[in-house]
Motif scaffolding. Sequence first.
Motif, PDB file in Angstrom:
ATOM      1  N   TYR A  60       0.854  -1.183   0.000  1.00 24.63           N
ATOM      2  CA  TYR A  60       0.000   0.000   0.000  1.00 24.63           C
ATOM      3  C   TYR A  60       0.889   1.231   0.000  1.00 24.63           C
ATOM      4  O   TYR A  60       1.939   1.249   0.651  1.00 24.63           O
ATOM      5  CB  TYR A  60      -0.907   0.038   1.231  1.00 24.63           C
ATOM      6  N   ALA A  90     -10.107  -2.336   3.473  1.00 26.61           N
ATOM      7  CA  ALA A  90      -9.749  -2.399   4.890  1.00 26.61           C
ATOM      8  C   ALA A  90      -8.231  -2.261   5.061  1.00 26.61           C
ATOM      9  O   ALA A  90      -7.755  -1.586   5.989  1.00 26.61           O
ATOM     10  CB  ALA A  90     -10.251  -3.704   5.504  1.00 26.61           C
ATOM     11  N   GLY A  91      -7.476  -2.880   4.168  1.00 25.60           N
ATOM     12  CA  GLY A  91      -6.020  -2.748   4.216  1.00 25.60           C
ATOM     13  C   GLY A  91      -5.582  -1.316   3.982  1.00 25.60           C
ATOM     14  O   GLY A  91      -4.657  -0.811   4.644  1.00 25.60           O
ATOM     15  N   TRP A  92      -6.235  -0.646   3.040  1.00 23.82           N
ATOM     16  CA  TRP A  92      -5.930   0.769   2.793  1.00 23.82           C
ATOM     17  C   TRP A  92      -6.171   1.607   4.054  1.00 23.82           C
ATOM     18  O   TRP A  92      -5.337   2.446   4.423  1.00 23.82           O
ATOM     19  CB  TRP A  92      -6.778   1.299   1.638  1.00 23.82           C
ATOM     20  N   ASN A  93      -7.288   1.391   4.722  1.00 25.24           N
ATOM     21  CA  ASN A  93      -7.592   2.166   5.922  1.00 25.24           C
ATOM     22  C   ASN A  93      -6.572   1.926   7.027  1.00 25.24           C
ATOM     23  O   ASN A  93      -6.211   2.856   7.766  1.00 25.24           O
ATOM     24  CB  ASN A  93      -9.006   1.836   6.415  1.00 25.24           C
ATOM     25  N   ARG A  94      -6.074   0.700   7.143  1.00 27.98           N
ATOM     26  CA  ARG A  94      -5.012   0.420   8.114  1.00 27.98           C
ATOM     27  C   ARG A  94      -3.753   1.196   7.751  1.00 27.98           C
ATOM     28  O   ARG A  94      -3.055   1.731   8.632  1.00 27.98           O
ATOM     29  CB  ARG A  94      -4.714  -1.082   8.143  1.00 27.98           C
ATOM     30  N   ALA A  95      -3.428   1.266   6.475  1.00 29.27           N
ATOM     31  CA  ALA A  95      -2.235   1.995   6.042  1.00 29.27           C
ATOM     32  C   ALA A  95      -2.376   3.494   6.331  1.00 29.27           C
ATOM     33  O   ALA A  95      -1.423   4.137   6.801  1.00 29.27           O
ATOM     34  CB  ALA A  95      -2.008   1.773   4.548  1.00 29.27           C
ATOM     35  N   ASP A 110      -4.131   4.886   8.677  1.00 29.59           N
ATOM     36  CA  ASP A 110      -3.994   5.082  10.130  1.00 29.59           C
ATOM     37  C   ASP A 110      -2.527   5.187  10.534  1.00 29.59           C
ATOM     38  O   ASP A 110      -2.168   5.975  11.423  1.00 29.59           O
ATOM     39  CB  ASP A 110      -4.656   3.932  10.883  1.00 29.59           C
ATOM     40  N   ARG A 111      -1.661   4.420   9.893  1.00 26.69           N
ATOM     41  CA  ARG A 111      -0.246   4.440  10.253  1.00 26.69           C
ATOM     42  C   ARG A 111       0.470   5.691   9.738  1.00 26.69           C
ATOM     43  O   ARG A 111       1.519   6.058  10.254  1.00 26.69           O
ATOM     44  CB  ARG A 111       0.434   3.168   9.734  1.00 26.69           C
TER      45      ARG A 111
END
Length: 551
Positions: free
Chosen positions: A374, A532-537, A539-540
């Motif tokens: 990502y 969902a993976g994009w949203n985790r990225a 957040d970081r």
Amino acid sequence: MSPAPKDRQDEQQTEFIGAIDCGTTSCRFYIFNQWADVICSHQIEFKQLYPEPGWHEHDANSYITTIDECIVQALAKFQELGHEKSMLKGVGITNQRETTVVWDRKTGEPIYNAIAWPDARNTATVRQLRARAEKVKFTTPTGVIEGEEGVKAITGLPFSTYFSSAKYAWLVENVPAVQEAKKAGTLMLGTVDSWLLYKYTGGKDGGLHMTDLTNASRTLGLSLKTLDWNDEMLDFFDIPRSSLPKLVSNSEVYGKFSKGHPLEGLPIASLVGDQQAALVGNKCLERGDAKQTYGTGCFMLYNTSKDIVKSTHGLLTTVGYKAGPNAPANYALEGAVAVGGSSVQWLRDNLGIIKEAREAGDLAAQVKDTGGVYFVTGFSGLFAPYWDMRATGLLLGLSGYTTKNHIARATLEATCFQTRAILEAMAKDTNSQHVDGGDGDGPAGLRILKVDGGMTNSDVTMQIQADILGIPVERPTMRESTALGAALLAGAALGLFGWDLNKPETLKDVNTAGVRTFEPSLSEEEREWKFAGWNRAVDRSRGWKTDSGHG
């Protein structure tokens, strides 16, 4: 550019409409016929100025010289095709928004370079403004509200480095010449549209000082309710009303090109910010219509018709267009992605993994996915719906398996993921305020997403976008929607071709040359997993920058 079809070329045409498009990195001049076929055009890039990290400036006079050369070259092509200059009946102007120009009333010349919209030098200034606003009570359409929420209730905008009044606040604080002009009463303040109109109608010798409502709605100074400059906001930013342009609609004759110009005597009949111009150019004239423009940044506008929809999910409320002095204003929700096509340029210029922008799509097409990579392209922070100026760029999910193909695909996906985040925010805003949207299956009832801009040339990117959204993406053959919007507004003001934006059916024959539709191909489960993976990225990446400028 899409040439006119043969059957249209054979038909005698005696009236044409022109459009100036002053973008972030280049200027263009177009000449259209009644079907919105591009008869001829010319484009020239102009110099970008980066005096310090995070700063982005333009020489405001370079807009004029660049546009004038485009006009001369396009007119030559027009006449080579057998047309007469007199067949050009008027010109519309569309422009990069928020970019701020200050000039002196006596000399008619800039006091300082234009501060371009992506410029983030005023980050500290914005924090100070936000803190000061917490002690201010603003009179809004829904009552007295303190702080930034009061500002948003009046203008539809939050405090951000992005908007013109925040750039002016930095200028008046840091540039002595601006301070002196303000004190002397000779300061003139505007956006690119008002600067161009001023220069083209005479400059210091009687030039008109006007701005349209779409550009004004991006300044933090306009009341969306009254469609006038708001005195409380002008007081807050200490902006003299005498320095501001007169407010006008997007479709009327303001004045004519001054003596000695290649277009001398030709009426200037539209002013419109580039993204609102693309809304019109894509014929998104009904409630629930939406378009996405993929340029240096990416911008989605969703037509809310006569409703001023207050966003509680990170979007901007803005004027969509006002098609004449006596026409009602149409409003829109907007989501802005700071880094779109410029991320592909970064792959080319900074990493060197491609030589031409189009190669990013070629690389991405050679892999079926990103291999878990990502890329949060937060080079200037994150705009809608996140509004985190402390966010930074972040490339994660790397492994020994990762290749430049995966990175290229992740770069394209970044824009598409942010587009989905914006659409979901629009759905929440329209649903929470019981505003009727479209009747489709997508977010906010969207049936289809209409697209334009440079990145849409990539079939790979458009397919990724359809997959991530889960709805079809519609790409017209003629994608110069920004210039077309300015041309439609100008043509309507001049009574050409029967065009009337208040009657969308009068545009049924406009820009119908051909459309390609990209249908979603991912399963819902895979689509949601990727998002969902994009949203985790994201957040970081948030909150990474510190006041020191280091991570």
